[in-house]
Design a protein around this motif. Structure first.
Motif, PDB file in Angstrom:
ATOM      1  N   ALA A   4      45.731  28.411  48.187  1.00  0.00           N
ATOM      2  CA  ALA A   4      45.624  29.434  49.232  1.00  0.00           C
ATOM      3  C   ALA A   4      44.594  30.491  48.858  1.00  0.00           C
ATOM      4  O   ALA A   4      43.829  30.963  49.710  1.00  0.00           O
ATOM      5  CB  ALA A   4      46.983  30.082  49.472  1.00  0.00           C
ATOM      6  N   LEU A   5      44.533  30.864  47.577  1.00  0.00           N
ATOM      7  CA  LEU A   5      43.558  31.861  47.131  1.00  0.00           C
ATOM      8  C   LEU A   5      42.138  31.311  47.183  1.00  0.00           C
ATOM      9  O   LEU A   5      41.204  32.004  47.602  1.00  0.00           O
ATOM     10  CB  LEU A   5      43.884  32.307  45.704  1.00  0.00           C
ATOM     11  N   SER A   6      41.963  30.072  46.739  1.00  0.00           N
ATOM     12  CA  SER A   6      40.609  29.511  46.661  1.00  0.00           C
ATOM     13  C   SER A   6      40.054  29.103  48.012  1.00  0.00           C
ATOM     14  O   SER A   6      38.845  28.922  48.154  1.00  0.00           O
ATOM     15  CB  SER A   6      40.612  28.299  45.715  1.00  0.00           C
ATOM     16  N   HIS A   7      40.913  28.961  49.022  1.00  0.00           N
ATOM     17  CA  HIS A   7      40.443  28.561  50.344  1.00  0.00           C
ATOM     18  C   HIS A   7      40.567  29.685  51.372  1.00  0.00           C
ATOM     19  O   HIS A   7      40.506  29.452  52.572  1.00  0.00           O
ATOM     20  CB  HIS A   7      41.214  27.332  50.833  1.00  0.00           C
ATOM     21  N   GLY A   8      40.729  30.908  50.881  1.00  0.00           N
ATOM     22  CA  GLY A   8      40.807  32.056  51.787  1.00  0.00           C
ATOM     23  C   GLY A   8      39.433  32.568  52.155  1.00  0.00           C
ATOM     24  O   GLY A   8      38.398  32.040  51.726  1.00  0.00           O
ATOM     25  N   GLY A   9      39.405  33.612  52.950  1.00  0.00           N
ATOM     26  CA  GLY A   9      38.129  34.163  53.405  1.00  0.00           C
ATOM     27  C   GLY A   9      37.397  34.957  52.343  1.00  0.00           C
ATOM     28  O   GLY A   9      36.180  35.149  52.431  1.00  0.00           O
ATOM     29  N   THR A  10      38.128  35.432  51.317  1.00  0.00           N
ATOM     30  CA  THR A  10      37.510  36.231  50.254  1.00  0.00           C
ATOM     31  C   THR A  10      37.458  35.425  48.969  1.00  0.00           C
ATOM     32  O   THR A  10      38.495  35.088  48.397  1.00  0.00           O
ATOM     33  CB  THR A  10      38.321  37.519  50.001  1.00  0.00           C
ATOM     34  N   PRO A  11      36.269  35.068  48.478  1.00  0.00           N
ATOM     35  CA  PRO A  11      36.178  34.278  47.246  1.00  0.00           C
ATOM     36  C   PRO A  11      36.633  35.082  46.035  1.00  0.00           C
ATOM     37  O   PRO A  11      36.280  36.245  45.879  1.00  0.00           O
ATOM     38  CB  PRO A  11      34.684  33.942  47.157  1.00  0.00           C
ATOM     39  N   LEU A  12      37.447  34.463  45.192  1.00  0.00           N
ATOM     40  CA  LEU A  12      37.944  35.119  43.983  1.00  0.00           C
ATOM     41  C   LEU A  12      37.553  34.290  42.764  1.00  0.00           C
ATOM     42  O   LEU A  12      37.567  33.056  42.807  1.00  0.00           O
ATOM     43  CB  LEU A  12      39.472  35.256  44.033  1.00  0.00           C
TER      44      LEU A  12
ATOM     45  N   LYS B 120      19.562  35.728  21.394  1.00  0.00           N
ATOM     46  CA  LYS B 120      20.114  37.070  21.626  1.00  0.00           C
ATOM     47  C   LYS B 120      20.065  37.436  23.115  1.00  0.00           C
ATOM     48  O   LYS B 120      19.872  38.589  23.481  1.00  0.00           O
ATOM     49  CB  LYS B 120      19.375  38.129  20.806  1.00  0.00           C
ATOM     50  N   ALA B 121      20.243  36.439  23.957  1.00  0.00           N
ATOM     51  CA  ALA B 121      20.217  36.642  25.405  1.00  0.00           C
ATOM     52  C   ALA B 121      21.580  36.328  26.009  1.00  0.00           C
ATOM     53  O   ALA B 121      22.353  35.518  25.475  1.00  0.00           O
ATOM     54  CB  ALA B 121      19.144  35.755  26.039  1.00  0.00           C
ATOM     55  N   LEU B 122      21.872  36.974  27.136  1.00  0.00           N
ATOM     56  CA  LEU B 122      23.162  36.784  27.797  1.00  0.00           C
ATOM     57  C   LEU B 122      23.217  35.439  28.512  1.00  0.00           C
ATOM     58  O   LEU B 122      22.224  34.977  29.087  1.00  0.00           O
ATOM     59  CB  LEU B 122      23.407  37.904  28.816  1.00  0.00           C
ATOM     60  N   HIS B 123      24.390  34.837  28.473  1.00  0.00           N
ATOM     61  CA  HIS B 123      24.628  33.585  29.185  1.00  0.00           C
ATOM     62  C   HIS B 123      25.890  33.759  30.010  1.00  0.00           C
ATOM     63  O   HIS B 123      26.964  34.055  29.481  1.00  0.00           O
ATOM     64  CB  HIS B 123      24.787  32.425  28.203  1.00  0.00           C
ATOM     65  N   LEU B 124      25.777  33.623  31.332  1.00  0.00           N
ATOM     66  CA  LEU B 124      26.905  33.829  32.240  1.00  0.00           C
ATOM     67  C   LEU B 124      27.500  32.500  32.685  1.00  0.00           C
ATOM     68  O   LEU B 124      26.774  31.521  32.902  1.00  0.00           O
ATOM     69  CB  LEU B 124      26.477  34.626  33.473  1.00  0.00           C
ATOM     70  N   ALA B 125      28.819  32.478  32.830  1.00  0.00           N
ATOM     71  CA  ALA B 125      29.499  31.298  33.354  1.00  0.00           C
ATOM     72  C   ALA B 125      29.106  31.085  34.811  1.00  0.00           C
ATOM     73  O   ALA B 125      28.750  32.035  35.527  1.00  0.00           O
ATOM     74  CB  ALA B 125      31.015  31.482  33.234  1.00  0.00           C
ATOM     75  N   ASP B 126      29.173  29.854  35.255  1.00  0.00           N
ATOM     76  CA  ASP B 126      28.779  29.532  36.628  1.00  0.00           C
ATOM     77  C   ASP B 126      29.548  30.352  37.660  1.00  0.00           C
ATOM     78  O   ASP B 126      29.008  30.714  38.705  1.00  0.00           O
ATOM     79  CB  ASP B 126      29.007  28.039  36.895  1.00  0.00           C
ATOM     80  N   SER B 127      30.822  30.659  37.358  1.00  0.00           N
ATOM     81  CA  SER B 127      31.650  31.373  38.333  1.00  0.00           C
ATOM     82  C   SER B 127      31.147  32.783  38.621  1.00  0.00           C
ATOM     83  O   SER B 127      31.513  33.382  39.642  1.00  0.00           O
ATOM     84  CB  SER B 127      33.098  31.439  37.852  1.00  0.00           C
ATOM     85  N   LEU B 128      30.319  33.344  37.722  1.00  0.00           N
ATOM     86  CA  LEU B 128      29.790  34.697  37.940  1.00  0.00           C
ATOM     87  C   LEU B 128      28.464  34.694  38.684  1.00  0.00           C
ATOM     88  O   LEU B 128      28.014  35.740  39.151  1.00  0.00           O
ATOM     89  CB  LEU B 128      29.598  35.411  36.590  1.00  0.00           C
ATOM     90  N   MET B 129      27.836  33.535  38.815  1.00  0.00           N
ATOM     91  CA  MET B 129      26.483  33.484  39.365  1.00  0.00           C
ATOM     92  C   MET B 129      26.427  33.801  40.860  1.00  0.00           C
ATOM     93  O   MET B 129      25.361  34.095  41.397  1.00  0.00           O
ATOM     94  CB  MET B 129      25.868  32.109  39.101  1.00  0.00           C
TER      95      MET B 129
ATOM     96  N   TYR C 254      27.767  36.371  42.139  1.00  0.00           N
ATOM     97  CA  TYR C 254      27.791  37.829  42.266  1.00  0.00           C
ATOM     98  C   TYR C 254      26.434  38.376  41.821  1.00  0.00           C
ATOM     99  O   TYR C 254      26.129  38.385  40.621  1.00  0.00           O
ATOM    100  CB  TYR C 254      28.917  38.426  41.420  1.00  0.00           C
ATOM    101  N   PRO C 255      25.598  38.828  42.750  1.00  0.00           N
ATOM    102  CA  PRO C 255      24.210  39.192  42.429  1.00  0.00           C
ATOM    103  C   PRO C 255      24.067  40.181  41.280  1.00  0.00           C
ATOM    104  O   PRO C 255      23.182  40.023  40.428  1.00  0.00           O
ATOM    105  CB  PRO C 255      23.695  39.783  43.747  1.00  0.00           C
ATOM    106  N   ASP C 256      24.912  41.202  41.228  1.00  0.00           N
ATOM    107  CA  ASP C 256      24.767  42.217  40.183  1.00  0.00           C
ATOM    108  C   ASP C 256      25.041  41.656  38.790  1.00  0.00           C
ATOM    109  O   ASP C 256      24.519  42.174  37.795  1.00  0.00           O
ATOM    110  CB  ASP C 256      25.699  43.407  40.447  1.00  0.00           C
ATOM    111  N   TYR C 257      25.865  40.627  38.716  1.00  0.00           N
ATOM    112  CA  TYR C 257      26.096  39.975  37.439  1.00  0.00           C
ATOM    113  C   TYR C 257      25.071  38.864  37.193  1.00  0.00           C
ATOM    114  O   TYR C 257      24.573  38.698  36.080  1.00  0.00           O
ATOM    115  CB  TYR C 257      27.513  39.395  37.371  1.00  0.00           C
ATOM    116  N   ALA C 258      24.748  38.103  38.247  1.00  0.00           N
ATOM    117  CA  ALA C 258      23.850  36.954  38.097  1.00  0.00           C
ATOM    118  C   ALA C 258      22.507  37.347  37.496  1.00  0.00           C
ATOM    119  O   ALA C 258      21.910  36.597  36.722  1.00  0.00           O
ATOM    120  CB  ALA C 258      23.646  36.273  39.452  1.00  0.00           C
ATOM    121  N   LYS C 259      22.014  38.542  37.834  1.00  0.00           N
ATOM    122  CA  LYS C 259      20.696  38.932  37.335  1.00  0.00           C
ATOM    123  C   LYS C 259      20.705  39.280  35.841  1.00  0.00           C
ATOM    124  O   LYS C 259      19.659  39.507  35.240  1.00  0.00           O
ATOM    125  CB  LYS C 259      20.132  40.093  38.139  1.00  0.00           C
TER     126      LYS C 259
END
Length: 324
Positions: free
Chosen positions: A160-168, A263-272, A274-279
């Motif tokens: 129900a959470l993953s198929h709702g209107g707001t992605p979490l 020495k660079a940041l690596h983000l998990a796919d689930s954060l990509m 979100y623009p402010d984190y993806a950059k």
């Protein structure tokens, strides 16, 4: 593992229960509550206010204690189902469906209780507006239950959470469980000893600078232990950096890691998404780090990326683009 729907609303629990809930960090109950002993570390906990879902997380730790509790009871039926009205009179009303007695007074009794206080801050995902009361009740194992602690059908709840209107970012729940299974709970408790002095030391070394995004107000900077998963309970030299609160949490969960080679940041796919984190993906650290820092960052990288310190990352963005 089990999932629980728990009620966290000012004034909604029985009168004088003495709970000190903070939905985003901890939840309290005692052995007078149905299902009180069934909640366990690693269980999913979903908090609601009887109207909508507030957020969801994973229980990190449960502190058990003792207390003396004074509770009201109905003068008509003698059951402890009395609630205090805020505006309407008479002041007290019995919740027992067979009684519903109203009165200006209530009886009082004192008893010793076992108290429980669960922490769930690390994996907290705000979720207001994603699921409403009727939807949440329908996801309970016992849909007609009126208990404060209700078991959820976990698979249906997450669907129900993953198929709702707001992605979490629900992967945070799985990551938190994995970390707890690896013994992170003990490490978290231990490393808090001496935390203020450790943070002060990091401020003297790095100044008011988040290691991931650059200069930041001192009020939002936290001392992040690079080695907290080692469960050694010590503040090691080169074992910490200053991070913004949100980035600290994501780092602890492994959703952000630092490639110890670049020495660079690596983000998990689930954060990509979100623009402010993806950059931040591929951006180098904003502070100079020593060999000890790299050693601990490598341990964190190996735990959460599993492919060693020489793993490659996508083409790096420029440092000038790193501010969130």
């Amino acid at each position: 593992m089990t999932a629980w729907l728990v009620l966290a609303k000012d004034g909604s629990k029985r009168l004088s229960e003495g709970y000190d809930d903070n939905p985003a960090t901890h939840y309290s109950w005692d052995d007078t509550v149905v299902n009180h002993a069934r909640l366990a570390v690693g269980d999913v906990i979903a908090l609601w206010d009887s109207v909508e879902l507030l957020g969801v997380s994973v229980i990190e730790d449960i502190a058990v204690g003792e207390a003396t509790k004074t509770t009201p009871y109905c003068l008509e039926c003698g059951k402890a189902d009395v609630a205090e009205r805020k505006k309407k009179l008479p002041r007290f009303v019995c919740w027992n469906q067979e009684c519903k007695h109203e009165d200006d007074k209530a009886g009082w009794k004192t008893k010793d209780v076992v108290t429980y206080r669960g922490r769930h801050e690390a994996g907290w995902i705000p979720a207001r507006g994603t699921l409403m009361a009727s939807q949440l009740r329908a996801l309970c194992v016992k849909q007609a239950s009126q208990n404060s602690l209700r078991e959820l059908r976990e698979d249906d709840f997450q669907h129900a959470l993953s198929h709702g209107g707001t992605p979490l970012p629900l992967r945070i729940l799985d990551t938190t469980r994995d970390v707890l299974a690896g013994g992170h709970t003990m490490a978290t408790i231990r490393v808090r000893k001496g935390q203020p002095a450790f943070r002060k030391h990091l401020l003297e070394v790095f100044g008011e600078v988040c290691a991931f995004t650059g200069p930041a107000p001192i009020q939002v900077l936290e001392a992040a232990h690079l080695y907290s998963y080692a469960a050694n309970g010590k503040h090691h030299k080169g074992g910490g950096l200053l991070l913004r609160r949100d980035l600290h949490r994501l780092f602890d969960l492994g959703l952000i890691a630092v490639n110890p080679k670049t020495k660079a940041l690596h983000l998990a796919d689930s954060l990509m998404k979100y623009p402010d984190y993806a950059k931040l993906h591929g951006v180098p650290l904003t502070v100079s780090v020593a060999a000890d820092h790299i050693k601990w960052l490598a341990k964190h990288w190996e735990m959460h990326r599993g492919d060693g310190p020489t793993a490659t990352i996508p083409e790096q963005t420029s440092h000038a683009e790193s501010a969130v």
